[in-house]
Design an enzyme around this catalytic site. Sequence first.
Site, PDB file in Angstrom:
ATOM      1  N   ARG A  35      37.643  56.309  12.274  1.00  0.00           N
ATOM      2  CA  ARG A  35      38.307  57.275  13.017  1.00  0.00           C
ATOM      3  C   ARG A  35      38.268  58.701  12.912  1.00  0.00           C
ATOM      4  O   ARG A  35      38.528  59.230  13.854  1.00  0.00           O
ATOM      5  CB  ARG A  35      39.894  56.936  12.843  1.00  0.00           C
ATOM      6  CG  ARG A  35      40.246  55.439  13.275  1.00  0.00           C
ATOM      7  CD  ARG A  35      41.665  55.070  13.335  1.00  0.00           C
ATOM      8  NE  ARG A  35      41.973  54.258  14.061  1.00  0.00           N
ATOM      9  CZ  ARG A  35      43.039  53.452  14.251  1.00  0.00           C
ATOM     10  NH1 ARG A  35      44.070  53.563  13.216  1.00  0.00           N
ATOM     11  NH2 ARG A  35      43.152  52.548  15.167  1.00  0.00           N
ATOM     12  N   LYS A 200      47.907  35.282  20.751  1.00  0.00           N
ATOM     13  CA  LYS A 200      49.007  34.585  21.322  1.00  0.00           C
ATOM     14  C   LYS A 200      48.968  34.907  22.939  1.00  0.00           C
ATOM     15  O   LYS A 200      48.496  35.900  23.362  1.00  0.00           O
ATOM     16  CB  LYS A 200      50.383  35.206  21.072  1.00  0.00           C
ATOM     17  CG  LYS A 200      50.826  34.636  19.320  1.00  0.00           C
ATOM     18  CD  LYS A 200      52.022  35.275  19.209  1.00  0.00           C
ATOM     19  CE  LYS A 200      52.430  35.314  17.601  1.00  0.00           C
ATOM     20  NZ  LYS A 200      53.323  36.492  17.423  1.00  0.00           N
ATOM     21  N   GLY A 350      42.513  45.648  18.448  1.00  0.00           N
ATOM     22  CA  GLY A 350      42.060  45.897  17.091  1.00  0.00           C
ATOM     23  C   GLY A 350      41.110  44.948  16.375  1.00  0.00           C
ATOM     24  O   GLY A 350      40.240  45.215  15.717  1.00  0.00           O
ATOM     25  N   GLY A 373      47.344  48.526  20.792  1.00  0.00           N
ATOM     26  CA  GLY A 373      48.777  48.563  21.797  1.00  0.00           C
ATOM     27  C   GLY A 373      48.329  49.361  22.885  1.00  0.00           C
ATOM     28  O   GLY A 373      48.605  48.935  24.136  1.00  0.00           O
TER      29      GLY A 373
HETATM   30  P1  ADP Z   1      43.136  41.790  19.366  1.00  0.00           P
HETATM   31  O1  ADP Z   1      43.712  42.709  17.998  1.00  0.00           O
HETATM   32  O2  ADP Z   1      41.598  41.972  19.413  1.00  0.00           O
HETATM   33  O3  ADP Z   1      43.940  42.077  20.468  1.00  0.00           O
HETATM   34  P2  ADP Z   1      44.724  39.808  18.677  1.00  0.00           P
HETATM   35  O4  ADP Z   1      45.608  40.734  17.761  1.00  0.00           O
HETATM   36  O5  ADP Z   1      45.455  39.166  19.918  1.00  0.00           O
HETATM   37  O6  ADP Z   1      43.420  40.126  18.950  1.00  0.00           O
HETATM   38  O7  ADP Z   1      44.614  38.155  17.775  1.00  0.00           O
HETATM   39  C1  ADP Z   1      43.628  38.192  16.562  1.00  0.00           C
HETATM   40  C2  ADP Z   1      44.067  37.037  15.656  1.00  0.00           C
HETATM   41  O8  ADP Z   1      43.943  35.940  16.481  1.00  0.00           O
HETATM   42  C3  ADP Z   1      43.173  37.056  14.698  1.00  0.00           C
HETATM   43  O9  ADP Z   1      43.823  37.222  13.468  1.00  0.00           O
HETATM   44  C4  ADP Z   1      42.544  35.646  14.735  1.00  0.00           C
HETATM   45  O10 ADP Z   1      42.639  34.928  13.300  1.00  0.00           O
HETATM   46  C5  ADP Z   1      43.531  34.851  15.621  1.00  0.00           C
HETATM   47  N1  ADP Z   1      43.117  33.904  16.171  1.00  0.00           N
HETATM   48  C6  ADP Z   1      41.794  33.384  16.956  1.00  0.00           C
HETATM   49  N2  ADP Z   1      41.657  32.201  17.300  1.00  0.00           N
HETATM   50  C7  ADP Z   1      42.612  31.431  16.721  1.00  0.00           C
HETATM   51  C8  ADP Z   1      43.232  30.032  16.747  1.00  0.00           C
HETATM   52  N3  ADP Z   1      42.400  29.077  17.424  1.00  0.00           N
HETATM   53  N4  ADP Z   1      44.143  29.790  16.123  1.00  0.00           N
HETATM   54  C9  ADP Z   1      45.212  30.811  15.488  1.00  0.00           C
HETATM   55  N5  ADP Z   1      44.666  32.147  15.322  1.00  0.00           N
HETATM   56  C10 ADP Z   1      43.813  32.486  15.899  1.00  0.00           C
HETATM   57 MG    MG Z   2      45.124  42.455  16.791  1.00  0.00          MG
END
Ligand code: ADP
Ligand code: MG
Length: 393
Positions: A35, A200, A350, A373
């Site tokens: 960063r 989610k 992230g 976010g």
């Molecule tokens: P980003 O930060 O890229 O937006 P998210 O915060 O939505 O992504 O999600 C990341 C998390 O999702 C990670 O901690 C990962 O472990 C979890 N994850 C990915 N696949 C699964 C799964 N099949 N079951 C549970 N958690 C999962």
């Molecule tokens: Mg995340």
Amino acid sequence: MKKTIKNFELKGKRVIIRVDFNVPLQDGVITDDSRIVKSLPTIRYAQEQGAKIILLSHLGRIKKEEDLAKYSLQEVASHLANLLNQTVYFSNQTRGKELEDAVQNLKEGEILLVQNTRYEDLDGKKESSNDQELASYWAKLGEIFINDAFATAHRSHASNVGIASILPSGIGLLMEKELTFLSSLQNPEHPFYVILGGSKVSDKIGVIQNLISKVDGLFIGGGMAFTFLKAKNISVGSSLVEDDFLPFCQNLLATYPEKILLPVDVHASCQMTQEGESRIIPIADIKDEEAAYDIGSQSISLYKEKLRDAATIFWNGPLGVYEIPKYQTATKELLDFITSQGKKVILGGGDIASAAVNLGYEEKVTYISTGGGATLEYLEGKELPAIQVIQDQ
Ligand code: ADP
Ligand code: MG
């Protein structure tokens, strides 16, 4: 179009730059300085133009007295000085005589980093609630305000929205780059595909709703895949499911049956560890006590096949629990595939960003958004308050 730093005459002016120095720390040591590195072009530009530079940033969250020492920007000031190979003055105060004197003493091209803006949260959340008195105090330190901190642009704080509503304002070079890449997704070259993983569905509803009509295909993986599969009455064992969002998924699947791709097989286990016994199986074979932690090899092949003709790809959320090496496979293989074909690949979020960096794809993708976010809210079509407040050209 918003004003940028290039629209201002900076010579001899006191220029406040809101940067994102919210770096990860372990026992007071910076574990990832990217960063800080990404802020350098704007800082260097302001220097070359002869500005007197005042840097503001937050670091972590300040809730109690003990957080102050933990989240001091002192270490960041030293690190920045090393990167620039020059003195960086540091004010331990976020307001007061010491800070005001340091500002008055700045000469052209010199840099002062002010202590963590969230020190002002200890007494009444003044920074985070955009306290007007604090914003005008900070604004008086400078003559021009530049916001280069995209990751906090979805928040209305004194150090971004507050100061920008008082001083002549523009965006920095990093912020400009963010907006150029993210806005290009509103009118992308087709075929345009979105890969969505992460944990989610509920976190991603706004993004899905805003992008679904623009995409040629939505490739689902990660934990959220299992709410979609359950919505089709497929048994998913103990995989992550959000029952409240089954109607949303059913509706989406019914409206866009051709656009949404779901995994056909998974890497499943009874425990979420590297050591636990695990197997790659068709979804139909998943047992009640098993949960899926990655999508399987057939799904990877299927997704690759369909992604072959992509012109533009946006990816948010890893396809599996990438923190555990054996569940990185799908994320790694698809990153490998899409970056070897000269396609425009933009990553946002992230976790997908850190997965890409850790797996060695940082230099191979077109752009990695620096917001979590903020990136999602931007792609949901929301106005980000810290950008909205910046003057138009
Ligand atoms: P980003 O930060 O890229 O937006 P998210 O915060 O939505 O992504 O999600 C990341 C998390 O999702 C990670 O901690 C990962 O472990 C979890 N994850 C990915 N696949 C699964 C799964 N099949 N079951 C549970 N958690 C999962
Ligand atoms: Mg995340």
